[in-house]
Design a protein around this motif. Structure first.
Motif, short mmCIF file in Angstrom:
data_model
loop_
_atom_site.label_atom_id
_atom_site.label_comp_id
_atom_site.label_asym_id
_atom_site.label_seq_id
_atom_site.Cartn_x
_atom_site.Cartn_y
_atom_site.Cartn_z
N ASP A 176 0.73 -1.27 0.05
CA ASP A 176 -0.05 0.04 0.09
C ASP A 176 0.75 1.50 -0.12
O ASP A 176 0.36 2.33 0.17
N GLU A 177 2.19 1.06 -0.40
CA GLU A 177 3.07 2.36 -0.38
C GLU A 177 3.71 2.45 -1.57
O GLU A 177 3.38 3.50 -2.24
N LYS A 178 4.50 1.71 -1.91
CA LYS A 178 5.63 1.68 -3.24
C LYS A 178 5.73 0.51 -3.85
O LYS A 178 5.93 -0.60 -3.08
N VAL A 179 6.32 0.58 -4.79
CA VAL A 179 6.89 -0.55 -5.82
C VAL A 179 8.07 -0.02 -6.43
O VAL A 179 8.11 1.16 -7.00
N THR A 180 9.01 -1.10 -6.45
CA THR A 180 10.30 -0.79 -7.20
C THR A 180 10.54 -1.73 -8.30
O THR A 180 10.30 -2.98 -8.12
N ILE A 181 10.89 -1.25 -9.49
CA ILE A 181 11.06 -2.13 -10.56
C ILE A 181 12.56 -1.86 -11.21
O ILE A 181 13.38 -1.12 -10.83
#
Length: 258
Positions: A176-181
């Motif tokens: 529910d905060e962030k995603v790193t790709i």
């Protein structure tokens, strides 16, 4: 000589007793009559993640939400095929279902390929799941996908010195905060609009969460904030589009990972 029992006592029982006895017999026999598959409840569908890769040697996967009492055949094939009709690399039984971690050898015919599809199909239930992995030492484990085995090949706009297709994998998630790709083979000097949407949409028409310049291209890492509208979703689609027509998409579990 007169009988000690009346005809009524010899031939009749109260109706309520007969009904109770009949229901009791049915209740005791029912579990024996039902097929095993009807006794065990299963919902959802199986998925699997890529745990690790030994280039040209083997791949280890983690299968989640396996249905019980199924025999799965595992196949590998070229990227984009979803491994349909691919080379059989093994079988396994799901037992009581749930989660299993398994390792399969990469067949000789696929050694040297940069990306490989992997698939599993079951009998008798017809369950299936598929994914793909990079056949390199730097292959990154990703949480999914199953419904979409990595980004779909994109049109190839004219770009000097660029060949292939852009893709990206999921490095980490804070729920529910962030995603790193991490991108792979991105074209240089492109400005990508990044969107997120509900699972299954491929991010098309999703909520814009940022813009990222590809710079020199190749391998890049970006982090994006999960929009308020998608918080609480179990899975989220993410997509990147550039004005030149390049695009890539993926999805991730909205759980903190790794």
């Amino acid at each position: 000589m007169k009988s000690l029992f009346s005809s009524q006592s010899r031939l009749r029982f109260p109706q309520s007793s007969l009904w109770f006895s009949l229901m009791l017999i049915i209740a005791l026999a029912l579990p024996l009559l039902l097929p095993t598959g009807l006794v065990q409840a299963y919902s959802g569908y199986p998925t699997f993640d890529i745990v690790s890769v030994k280039p040209d040697e083997s791949v280890t996967i983690k299968v989640i939400n396996l249905p019980p009492n199924q025999t799965f055949t595992v196949r590998m094939g070229k990227i984009g095929t979803r491994a349909i009709g691919g080379i059989e690399v093994g079988q396994f039984t799901s037992g009581s279902g749930g989660t299993q971690t398994l390792t399969f050898n990469i067949p000789a015919a696929l050694k040297g390929l940069h990306q490989i599809s992997i698939r599993m199909d079951s009998k008798p239930g017809g369950y299936f799941a598929y994914n793909w992995f990079y056949n390199t030492a730097t292959a990154t484990a990703t949480p999914g996908p199953t419904a979409t085995p990595g980004p779909t090949p994109t049109p190839k706009p004219t770009s000097s010195g660029y060949t292939g297709i852009p893709t990206f994998t999921i490095l980490s998630v804070v729920a529910d905060e962030k995603v790193t790709i991490r991108t792979h083979n991105f074209p240089a000097n492109q400005s990508f609009t990044v969107r997120m949407g509900k699972y299954g949409t491929k991010g098309i028409g999703g909520i814009a969460v940022g813009n990222s310049d590809s710079g020199k291209g190749g391998v890049l890492e970006f982090t994006y904030t999960i929009p308020a509208e998608l918080k609480g979703q179990s899975r989220i689609a993410i997509r990147m589009d550039s004005p030149a027509g390049f695009y890539a998409f993926n999805w991730f579990w909205n759980n903190t990972y790794p």
